[in-house]
Design an enzyme around this catalytic site. Structure first.
Site, short mmCIF file in Angstrom:
data_model
loop_
_atom_site.label_atom_id
_atom_site.label_comp_id
_atom_site.label_asym_id
_atom_site.label_seq_id
_atom_site.Cartn_x
_atom_site.Cartn_y
_atom_site.Cartn_z
N ILE A 65 13.07 3.01 0.86
CA ILE A 65 12.67 2.14 1.95
C ILE A 65 12.32 2.99 3.18
CG2 ILE A 65 13.33 0.14 3.37
CD1 ILE A 65 13.24 -0.38 0.34
N GLU A 72 -6.15 -1.39 0.57
CA GLU A 72 -6.61 -1.22 1.94
C GLU A 72 -7.44 0.04 2.02
OE1 GLU A 72 -2.64 0.72 3.94
OE2 GLU A 72 -2.62 -1.42 3.50
N HIS A 104 -8.13 11.38 3.00
CA HIS A 104 -7.89 12.79 3.28
C HIS A 104 -8.78 13.65 2.39
CE1 HIS A 104 -5.53 12.97 -0.40
NE2 HIS A 104 -4.92 11.87 0.00
N TYR A 136 3.74 -9.62 1.93
CA TYR A 136 4.38 -10.87 2.36
C TYR A 136 3.33 -11.97 2.58
CZ TYR A 136 7.66 -7.22 4.06
OH TYR A 136 8.47 -6.13 4.20
#
Length: 303
Positions: A95, A208, A246, A158
């Site tokens: 996390i 994304e 990158h 979410y």
């Protein structure tokens, strides 16, 4: 599915601010949190969870542990994860965010050598709605069902879960692979897990801009996944002019023939289009696409 209500879970860094939030949330959801680890806090109790100074002190008392959720500060996360792996724990959820990249390289190599499933860092973890929470997903947004949800982002996970729930479409699992530069598990790994999961009928992949994770996922889906998949790419309205990915991802894209614009929204959408994967324009479009695929499970032709 490898995560069940019977899975025995520990929280490392339980007395850190993140752990103090995470562990009670997991326990309240019904997750079998058997112990917490925080050096210097051994002997304390947090919301009914016994706290130990070291993992090796907990195992003789609580027995074999199935999963470790790591909520330590970033520079302590590597030691915590290695401690878990050394104890035979084969599901490790990070996390914590901002773990040093070289620490992640070391940890990924160790995880690969020991066949440990590594999730994160910078991830809200995993939720199997109605069964188990390993992390900080807001449980009220989820409901049990047959849609497998994989994402790079926490908050987007979410949002999409809630959109599905409001439309009466439950989820078999919600996973965020993590938002840091180097993460422990990939879209293809989770796509394969969901391909083999009996409860998952449709997969929703939320990507994304930046990097090449979505292009690689689209290629893998076309080659190896039979279940229907829907994609959504966040950041399609982001201004062009600076590359979000990158250098390594750019080089990889040339080798993999993904195209020179790797990392852009167009590159990702085009990759899914080439793989004949439906792409939602916005999260609110996802339920209709899911419903369509549930009614026509063989919608995607081979090739």
């Amino acid at each position: 599915m490898i995560f069940t209500p019977a899975s025995k879970v520990i929280v490392q860094g339980i007395m850190e601010p993140l752990g103090i939030t995470c562990a009670p949330l997991m326990k309240a959801y019904g997750t079998h949190v058997v112990a917490g680890i925080s050096p210097g806090f051994g002997g304390q109790i947090l919301k009914g969870i016994p706290v130990f100074d070291m993992l090796e002190q907990a195992i003789p008392i609580v027995g074999t542990i199935d999963a470790a959720v790591i909520c330590t500060p970033p520079y302590a996360a590597l030691d915590a994860a290695l401690e878990a792996i050394a104890a035979g724990i084969r599901q490790v959820i990070l996390i914590s965010q901002g773990i040093p990249p070289l620490d992640m390289v070391h940890l990924i190599r160790k995880a690969e050598a020991t066949e440990t499933l590594l999730v994160g860092p910078n991830s809200p973890g995993i939720i199997v709605p109605g069964q188990i929470l390993l992390g900080i997903h807001p449980p009220d947004l989820y409901t049990p069902g047959s849609v497998g949800l994989i994402s790079r982002s926490g908050t987007l996970t979410y949002e999409v879960a809630w959109t599905l729930t409001q439309a009466g479409l439950g989820q078999s699992i919600g996973i965020s692979i993590g938002g840091d530069t180097i993460v422990g598990s990939s879209f293809p790994q989770w796509l394969q897990i969901l391909e083999e999961d009996d409860r998952t009928e449709v997969i929703v992949l939320v990507g994304e801009i930046g990097g090449d994770s979505e292009e690689a996922a689209a290629h893998y889906i076309a080659e190896a996944i039979d279940k229907p998949v829907i994609a959504y790419i966040a950041g399609r309205s982001a201004p062009r002019g600076r590359r979000m990915g990158h250098a390594g991802a750019i080089i990889d894209s040339q080798i993999a023939d993904f195209g020179p614009d790797i990392g852009t929204a167009d590159s990702k959408v085009n990759a899914f289009n080439r793989a004949k994967i439906a792409v939602a324009d916005r999260p609110s479009d996802i339920p209709a696409l899911v419903n369509k695929l549930l009614k026509t499970p063989a919608q995607r032709s081979a090739g």
